[in-house]
Structures are given as structure tokens and as C-alpha cells.
Design a protein around this motif. Structure first.
Motif, PDB file in Angstrom:
ATOM      1  N   LEU A 174       5.339   4.660   2.440  1.00 19.27           N
ATOM      2  CA  LEU A 174       5.758   5.812   2.626  1.00 19.27           C
ATOM      3  C   LEU A 174       5.892   5.795   3.796  1.00 19.27           C
ATOM      4  O   LEU A 174       6.959   6.597   4.391  1.00 19.27           O
ATOM      5  CB  LEU A 174       4.846   6.900   1.787  1.00 19.27           C
ATOM      6  N   LEU A 175       4.905   5.885   4.853  1.00 23.77           N
ATOM      7  CA  LEU A 175       5.010   6.059   6.282  1.00 23.77           C
ATOM      8  C   LEU A 175       6.252   5.212   6.788  1.00 23.77           C
ATOM      9  O   LEU A 175       6.986   5.556   7.576  1.00 23.77           O
ATOM     10  CB  LEU A 175       3.819   5.785   6.806  1.00 23.77           C
ATOM     11  N   HIS A 176       6.274   4.058   6.342  1.00 23.46           N
ATOM     12  CA  HIS A 176       7.294   3.132   6.757  1.00 23.46           C
ATOM     13  C   HIS A 176       8.734   3.872   6.499  1.00 23.46           C
ATOM     14  O   HIS A 176       9.640   3.567   7.122  1.00 23.46           O
ATOM     15  CB  HIS A 176       7.082   1.638   6.353  1.00 23.46           C
TER      16      HIS A 176
ATOM     17  N   MET B 197       3.308   8.843  14.009  1.00 26.82           N
ATOM     18  CA  MET B 197       3.138  10.205  13.402  1.00 26.82           C
ATOM     19  C   MET B 197       3.686  11.214  14.564  1.00 26.82           C
ATOM     20  O   MET B 197       4.534  11.980  13.868  1.00 26.82           O
ATOM     21  CB  MET B 197       2.000  10.407  13.023  1.00 26.82           C
TER      22      MET B 197
ATOM     23  N   LYS C 101       9.453   6.919   5.972  1.00 30.73           N
ATOM     24  CA  LYS C 101       9.814   7.858   6.697  1.00 30.73           C
ATOM     25  C   LYS C 101      10.129   7.547   8.054  1.00 30.73           C
ATOM     26  O   LYS C 101      11.160   8.334   8.640  1.00 30.73           O
ATOM     27  CB  LYS C 101       8.670   8.872   6.559  1.00 30.73           C
TER      28      LYS C 101
ATOM     29  N   ILE D 168       0.980  -1.267   0.102  1.00 27.85           N
ATOM     30  CA  ILE D 168      -0.092  -0.102   0.004  1.00 27.85           C
ATOM     31  C   ILE D 168       0.948   1.268   0.219  1.00 27.85           C
ATOM     32  O   ILE D 168       1.847   1.349   0.838  1.00 27.85           O
ATOM     33  CB  ILE D 168      -0.909   0.047   0.996  1.00 27.85           C
ATOM     34  N   PRO D 169       0.883   1.972  -1.171  1.00 30.01           N
ATOM     35  CA  PRO D 169       1.644   3.140  -1.209  1.00 30.01           C
ATOM     36  C   PRO D 169       1.900   4.098   0.110  1.00 30.01           C
ATOM     37  O   PRO D 169       3.143   4.572   0.387  1.00 30.01           O
ATOM     38  CB  PRO D 169       1.333   3.763  -2.638  1.00 30.01           C
ATOM     39  N   GLU D 170       0.739   4.359   0.508  1.00 31.37           N
ATOM     40  CA  GLU D 170       0.908   5.361   1.862  1.00 31.37           C
ATOM     41  C   GLU D 170       1.544   4.579   3.052  1.00 31.37           C
ATOM     42  O   GLU D 170       2.335   5.308   3.661  1.00 31.37           O
ATOM     43  CB  GLU D 170      -0.653   5.703   2.338  1.00 31.37           C
ATOM     44  N   CYS D 171       1.197   3.349   3.118  1.00 31.52           N
ATOM     45  CA  CYS D 171       1.954   2.713   4.109  1.00 31.52           C
ATOM     46  C   CYS D 171       3.298   2.573   3.811  1.00 31.52           C
ATOM     47  O   CYS D 171       4.251   2.799   4.935  1.00 31.52           O
ATOM     48  CB  CYS D 171       1.326   1.310   4.560  1.00 31.52           C
TER      49      CYS D 171
END
Length: 88
Positions: A12-14, A56, A16, A7-10
Motif C-alpha cells: 500500500l505504501l509503495h 512519508m 501510494k 506485505i500488505p502495508e508495504c
């Protein structure tokens, strides 16, 4: 079934989180897993939200720290360039 890295959002968060040196919190993950094992959807959702909020918050803190350090370095370079080492 999609994994978090798919999942792209996950992803990216990972990425970061790793760049900001956020370390996994085993206790938070254990609460999520236990709720899933108990088939407690509401509990799992609440645990996941708490975990993501924690991640976050840490990312925000790290981002602010990095921005402050960059600003300090830029200011020091400017002072050196204009011959003022103290800022007075």
C-alpha cells in the motif's frame, strides 16, 4: 522470506508513493544496503526508519498539495456556478 510487495502495508505504501510520484532515493537505499552488508542491525534499522520517514513526509506533502488543488478547483466551480469570478 517475505518481500515488501508481499506485505500488505508495504504494498500500500509503495502504491501510494508511486501515485504521488515519489521517486526512489538511491542514496537512502545505499545506506540501508551497506548497513545490512556490514551486519549492522541498528544501523540498518536507523537507515530504514530515516528512509520511511522521508517517504512519508513526501507523501504527506503531495497529499496536501493534491487536496489544496482539489479545493481550488471546487471553489472555482462554485464561483462560476454562482456568477462570482473574483470572490469579491
Amino acid at each position: 522470506m517475505a518481500f515488501a510487495v508481499d506485505i500488505p502495508e508495504c504494498a500500500l505504501l509503495h502504491a501510494k508513493a508511486r501515485n504521488a510520484k515519489v521517486r526512489p532515493v538511491v542514496a537512502e537505499h545505499a545506506v540501508i544496503v551497506e548497513a545490512l552488508r556490514a551486519r549492522d542491525a541498528a544501523g540498518a534499522r536507523a537507515a530504514m526508519r530515516a528512509h520511511l520517514t522521508s517517504v512519508m513526509d513526501h507523501l504527506l506533502f503531495q497529499t496536501e498539495e493534491m487536496a489544496m488543488e482539489q479545493a481550488r478547483l471546487a471553489l472555482a466551480e462554485t464561483r462560476q456556478r454562482y456568477g462570482s469570478g473574483t470572490g469579491a
